[in-house]
Design an enzyme around this catalytic site. Sequence first.
Site, PDB file in Angstrom:
ATOM      1  CG  ASP A  19      38.564 -14.693  16.160  1.00 35.25           C
ATOM      2  OD1 ASP A  19      39.357 -14.959  15.226  1.00 35.25           O
ATOM      3  OD2 ASP A  19      38.179 -13.533  16.404  1.00 35.25           O
ATOM      4  N   GLY A  20      41.194 -16.488  16.757  1.00 32.34           N
ATOM      5  CA  GLY A  20      42.502 -16.146  17.330  1.00 32.34           C
ATOM      6  C   GLY A  20      43.641 -17.061  16.923  1.00 32.34           C
ATOM      7  CD1 TRP A  24      47.694 -19.568  20.945  1.00 36.55           C
ATOM      8  CD2 TRP A  24      48.772 -20.630  19.295  1.00 36.55           C
ATOM      9  NE1 TRP A  24      48.304 -20.679  21.481  1.00 36.55           N
ATOM     10  CE2 TRP A  24      48.966 -21.344  20.494  1.00 36.55           C
ATOM     11  CE3 TRP A  24      49.355 -21.113  18.130  1.00 36.55           C
ATOM     12  CZ2 TRP A  24      49.734 -22.507  20.565  1.00 36.55           C
ATOM     13  CZ3 TRP A  24      50.122 -22.268  18.190  1.00 36.55           C
ATOM     14  CH2 TRP A  24      50.300 -22.952  19.395  1.00 36.55           C
ATOM     15  CB  THR A  65      29.720 -17.243   3.346  1.00 39.94           C
ATOM     16  OG1 THR A  65      29.268 -16.317   4.333  1.00 39.94           O
ATOM     17  CG2 THR A  65      28.766 -18.409   3.308  1.00 39.94           C
ATOM     18  CG  ASN A  67      36.541 -17.480   7.186  1.00 43.32           C
ATOM     19  OD1 ASN A  67      36.139 -18.237   8.062  1.00 43.32           O
ATOM     20  ND2 ASN A  67      36.936 -16.237   7.482  1.00 43.32           N
ATOM     21  NE  ARG A 193      34.770  -8.873  14.310  1.00 43.50           N
ATOM     22  CZ  ARG A 193      35.949  -8.387  14.650  1.00 43.50           C
ATOM     23  NH1 ARG A 193      36.070  -7.139  15.003  1.00 43.50           N
ATOM     24  NH2 ARG A 193      37.034  -9.153  14.626  1.00 43.50           N
ATOM     25  CB  SER A 195      31.825 -12.991  12.817  1.00 43.68           C
ATOM     26  OG  SER A 195      32.745 -12.164  13.466  1.00 43.68           O
TER      27      SER A 195
END
Length: 241
Positions: A19-20, A24, A65, A67, A193, A195
Site C-alpha cells: 500500500d501507499g 508516494w 476485487t 480495485n 486495515r 482490506s
Amino acid sequence: MIEKINLPKGLRHIAIIMDGNGRWAKQRSKNRIFGHRHGSKAVRAVAEACSQMGLEVLTLFAFSTENWARPKKEVDTLMKLFKEFLKKESKTILKNNMRFRITGQMHRLPNDVQKFAKELIDESNSNTGMILNLAVSYGGRLEITEAVKNICRQVIDGKISPDRVTEDTIGNNLWTSDLPNPDLLIRTSGEFRISNFMIWQIAYSEIYITEVLWPDFDKKELARALESFSKRKRRFGKVDE
Ligand code: FPP
C-alpha cells in the site's frame, strides 16, 4: 547495504499488502500511475530477496476485487504494469527457480495479461523454489463464498454430510488450499486495515505494519520486518510451554 538476510525460524509464508503507491507519488507531485510504476520495481527486489533467503511462499496483494472500481485509466495502467512485469520479470523468476501463480479471478484480467500469466505459470511449474503468489482480482470474502458454494455442491451430490463440515473442509476448498497459512502479514503505509485480504488464512498470522510506503519497501525494510517477527512469541491461543 544488507547482503544476506537469514530466514527466521517458523517462517514459511509471508503475505504483503502493498500500500501507499498513490501517496508516494503525491509526495513527489506526480500522478498515482508514477507511484504504481515504482511500486512494481519494489516487487522485484522483495521477491528476489525472499526467494534467496529460502522462503517457501510469498503472496503479494496486487489488485483487489474492489480495485476494479478505481478510475478506468488507473485500472488500465495497473493491468499494463502486470503485463510488463510478467514479460520482464519472467527471466528473474525462472532464474531464481521460483514457481509463479495467481490467486484470484484470473478470468477477469485482460486477455494478454492472462496469456503471459498462464505461460509463466506453466514454464515455472516444475521449479522447486519459492512460490511467488500474486493475488490479483482477489477478495477474501469472495474466496470464502466460492468455497462455500463448492461445499454445498458436494453436500448435494451426497459426497459429504453437513455434520462433517469442519474448518479443514473450508480450508481445503479455498483457492490457497495447498499453501501454508501466512506466518507474517506485512502492510506498508501505516494503515491498520486488512482490506479483505486472506481473511480466513491470517487468523494466526503475526502482523507487521510499517509507515514506509510500498515503493520504498526494500531489502532493509524486509530485514526489519523479519527481525520483528523473530521476536514474537507465537502461542496460537495456547500458553507458553
Ligand atoms: C496500493 O497503493 C497499491 C495497489 C492498489 C496496487 C499494487 C500494485 C503495485 C505494487 C504495482 C504493480 C505490481 C506488480 C505485481 C507488477 P494505493 O494506490 O492504494 O496507494 P495510496 O493508498 O497511497 O493511494
